[in-house]
Design a protein around this motif. Structure first.
Motif, PDB file in Angstrom:
ATOM      1  N   SER A   1       2.326  17.459 -41.072  1.00 59.43           N
ATOM      2  CA  SER A   1       2.570  17.815 -42.244  1.00 59.43           C
ATOM      3  C   SER A   1       1.410  17.205 -43.068  1.00 59.43           C
ATOM      4  CB  SER A   1       3.835  17.720 -42.669  1.00 59.43           C
ATOM      5  OG  SER A   1       4.285  16.225 -42.835  1.00 59.43           O
ATOM      6  N   LYS A   2       0.875  16.126 -42.855  1.00 57.29           N
ATOM      7  CA  LYS A   2      -0.068  15.432 -43.452  1.00 57.29           C
ATOM      8  C   LYS A   2      -1.626  15.769 -43.222  1.00 57.29           C
ATOM      9  CE  LYS A   2       2.607  11.030 -44.004  1.00 57.29           C
ATOM     10  NZ  LYS A   2       2.719   9.746 -43.866  1.00 57.29           N
ATOM     11  N   LEU A   3      -1.990  16.577 -42.219  1.00 61.11           N
ATOM     12  CA  LEU A   3      -3.026  16.955 -41.915  1.00 61.11           C
ATOM     13  C   LEU A   3      -3.480  18.319 -42.731  1.00 61.11           C
ATOM     14  CD1 LEU A   3      -2.903  16.938 -38.058  1.00 61.11           C
ATOM     15  CD2 LEU A   3      -4.116  15.450 -39.462  1.00 61.11           C
ATOM     16  N   PRO A   4      -4.487  18.567 -43.219  1.00 62.02           N
ATOM     17  CA  PRO A   4      -5.082  19.609 -43.691  1.00 62.02           C
ATOM     18  C   PRO A   4      -4.781  20.988 -43.173  1.00 62.02           C
ATOM     19  CG  PRO A   4      -6.922  17.778 -43.832  1.00 62.02           C
ATOM     20  CD  PRO A   4      -5.784  17.466 -42.965  1.00 62.02           C
ATOM     21  N   GLN A   5      -4.567  21.899 -43.778  1.00 65.76           N
ATOM     22  CA  GLN A   5      -4.160  23.449 -43.213  1.00 65.76           C
ATOM     23  C   GLN A   5      -5.326  23.618 -42.245  1.00 65.76           C
ATOM     24  OE1 GLN A   5      -1.502  24.548 -43.188  1.00 65.76           O
ATOM     25  NE2 GLN A   5      -1.741  26.747 -42.045  1.00 65.76           N
ATOM     26  N   ASP A   6      -6.635  23.711 -42.606  1.00 69.18           N
ATOM     27  CA  ASP A   6      -7.549  24.318 -41.773  1.00 69.18           C
ATOM     28  C   ASP A   6      -7.904  23.529 -40.346  1.00 69.18           C
ATOM     29  OD1 ASP A   6      -8.306  21.858 -43.084  1.00 69.18           O
ATOM     30  OD2 ASP A   6     -10.530  22.625 -43.269  1.00 69.18           O
ATOM     31  N   ILE A   7      -7.365  22.216 -40.337  1.00 69.69           N
ATOM     32  CA  ILE A   7      -7.472  21.359 -39.285  1.00 69.69           C
ATOM     33  C   ILE A   7      -6.164  21.641 -38.279  1.00 69.69           C
ATOM     34  CG2 ILE A   7      -7.254  19.125 -38.284  1.00 69.69           C
ATOM     35  CD1 ILE A   7      -8.738  18.038 -40.617  1.00 69.69           C
ATOM     36  N   ILE A   8      -5.096  21.929 -38.768  1.00 68.88           N
ATOM     37  CA  ILE A   8      -3.747  22.369 -38.239  1.00 68.88           C
ATOM     38  C   ILE A   8      -4.056  23.729 -37.526  1.00 68.88           C
ATOM     39  CG2 ILE A   8      -1.492  23.245 -38.583  1.00 68.88           C
ATOM     40  CD1 ILE A   8      -1.006  21.197 -40.527  1.00 68.88           C
ATOM     41  N   VAL A   9      -4.783  24.755 -38.337  1.00 63.08           N
ATOM     42  CA  VAL A   9      -5.274  25.972 -37.691  1.00 63.08           C
ATOM     43  C   VAL A   9      -6.149  25.872 -36.409  1.00 63.08           C
ATOM     44  CG1 VAL A   9      -6.206  28.163 -38.133  1.00 63.08           C
ATOM     45  CG2 VAL A   9      -4.555  27.296 -39.903  1.00 63.08           C
TER      46      VAL A   9
END
Length: 364
Positions: A2-10
Motif C-alpha cells: 500500500s506504500k508503493l506508488p500506484q504506477d509501480i504496483i501496476v
C-alpha cells in the motif's frame, strides 16, 4: 504494497501470470477494478508478447480429458510433473456434447476458437487462462465439413477480435476461396467479405495470426514438376486477401507456427533429406530475413509424416505429432537429447493442438 506508488504496483502486476492475477482480484476492490481494466489487460498482454517472451506461451491440446495446457518451458527445464495440466470443461459447450472430434480453429492473444464435434458450424471462443467462453452464432454460408479454412485475429484499428471462415473448393473441385465470412466479437455477428480466386492450393485448417494478418500455407501452381510452397495471408483490418510469399526453401510436410513475436516454419526440406529444420523470421515479406534456427537429424525424432503443432522453447523444439498419438516430444539440440511427455487421451488418438499466450483478454 500500500506504500508503493500506484504506477509501480501496476508495473509489477503486469509481469505476473494470469493465475496469480485472477486470485489477486479477491485481495481488495481497487485491485479487482485494476486487473479488470481493459488498459491493464492490454499492458499485461504486451508484456507477455514483447521481446520474444515465450515464458507465457502454452500448448493447448484437445484431448480427452478435455484439454491439457502444456507448459513447455517447465518441460524444457525438466519439470515434467507440472508441465501438463488438465483444464475444466468450457462453460460455453454443453457436457452432453462430444469432444471426440473437437478441433482448434484459431488462436490469438490468449483466445482460441474451438469447433465442437462433427458440426462445422458449432464453434465457440475460449480463454483457457481465465476459463471464460462464448458460444458463437452460426455463419450464414454453407461451409463444407472438409476443405475449409479458418483464422482468429485482432483488428487494432477498431480494437476487436475477428474470426474468418471460408470454403476452399467449389462444386467442380477447383481451388477457390469461396463465400468467406468474418465474425466480430463486439457485434456478435457474421458478415460476408470479398473472396478471391487465388490460383493457389491452400492446405486449409487454422490460420496463424502474426503482424496484423492471418497466414496459411499453400502451394503455387507453376506447371513444373512440383508446385512452389508459399504463405498466403489475409489483412485482418482491411479484410482482404493479400499476395503470397515463397518459403525460404521447398519444404515437405511443413508446419506454420508462432514463437514470441516471430513467424516459424518447421519441416523437412525434401522427402529424401535426413534433417528436420526450424526457420524463423521477424520481417514478413522479406525473403532474406528468414534464418535457420535448428537443423535436427531426422533419426533423432519420433515422427511420422505429419505434425499438428510445433513451437520453439528456450532450449529447443516442442513437437506434437500424429506419429506417436498422445506423445509430445521436446528436443534439445545442444544436448542432442529427447524428452517425451505423455498426454492422457481416452478417445480418438488423433487430436488437435495449438500454441496460445496466457492473457486476461475478455470475451465480453
Amino acid at each position: 504494497m500500500s506504500k508503493l506508488p500506484q504506477d509501480i504496483i501496476v508495473d509489477i502486476l503486469t509481469y505476473l501470470p494470469v493465475k496469480s492475477l485472477v486470485r489477486f482480484k479477491c485481495v481488495c476492490k481497487p485491485w479487482q477494478l485494476l486487473i479488470s481494466d481493459p488498459r491493464f489487460v492490454k499492458l499485461h498482454l504486451k508484456r507477455a508478447i514483447e521481446g520474444n517472451n515465450i515464458n507465457r506461451q502454452r500448448l493447448l491440446v484437445a484431448a480427452e480429458p478435455l484439454y491439457s495446457s502444456v507448459d513447455f518451458e517447465a518441460a524444457s527445464d525438466g519439470d515434467g510433473i507440472n508441465a501438463v495440466m488438465e483444464l475444466p470443461y468450457p462453460s460455453a459447450a454443453s457436457r452432453t456434447e462430444s469432444f471426440a472430434f473437437a478441433s482448434i480453429r484459431g488462436s490469438c492473444d490468449g483466445l482460441v476458437c474451438i469447433r465442437n464435434g462433427g458440426d462445422v458450424h458449432d464453434m465457440f471462443l475460449w480463454n483457457p487462462s481465465t476459463r471464460e467462453s462464448k458460444k458463437l452464432p452460426k455463419p450464414s454460408s454453407s461451409v463444407q465439413k472438409h476443405g475449409f479454412l479458418t483464422g482468429l485475429g485482432y483488428d487494432s484499428t477498431i480494437d476487436d477480435y475477428k474470426l474468418v471462415i471460408a470454403c476452399l473448393t467449389t462444386a467442380n473441385g477447383s481451388h477457390q476461396i469461396m463465400a468467406p465470412e468474418v465474425f466480430t466479437l463486439k457485434t456478435n455477428s457474421w458478415r460476408r467479405i470479398q473472396g478471391i480466386h487465388s490460383g493457389i492450393t491452400l492446405e486449409g485448417g487454422a490460420g496463424v495470426f502474426w503482424n496484423g494478418a492471418l497466414h496459411w500455407l499453400g502451394k503455387q501452381e507453376t506447371g513444373a514438376d512440383h508446385d512452389v510452397d508459399v504463405i498466403f495471408s489475409l489483412d485482418v483490418a482491411q479484410e482482404k486477401f493479400m499476395g503470397f510469399v515463397p518459403l525460404p526453401n521447398h519444404f515437405c510436410t511443413a508446419v506454420l507456427s508462432i514463437s514470441g513475436n516471430c513467424l516459424c516454419i518447421f519441416g523437412k526440406l525434401h522427402p529424401d533429406e535426413s534433417y528436420f529444420e526450424a526457420w524463423i523470421t521477424s520481417e514478413y515479406g522479406v525473403k532474406t530475413s528468414w534464418r535457420r534456427r535448428y537443423a535436427i537429424p531426422f533419426d533423432r525424432l519420433y515422427m511420422d509424416y505429419f505434425s499438428t503443432e510445433m513451437c520453439l522453447t528456450k532450449k529447443g523444439v516442442l513437437m506434437d505429432h500424429h506419429g506417436c498419438p498422445g506423445t509430445l516430444q521436446l528436443y534439445d539440440p545442444v544436448e542432442d537429447a529427447t524428452k517425451l511427455l505423455r498426454v492422457k487421451n481416452n478417445r480418438d488418438p488423433m487430436y488437435d493442438s495449438a500454441v496460445y499466450t496466457e492473457s486476461l483478454v475478455s470475451l465480453r
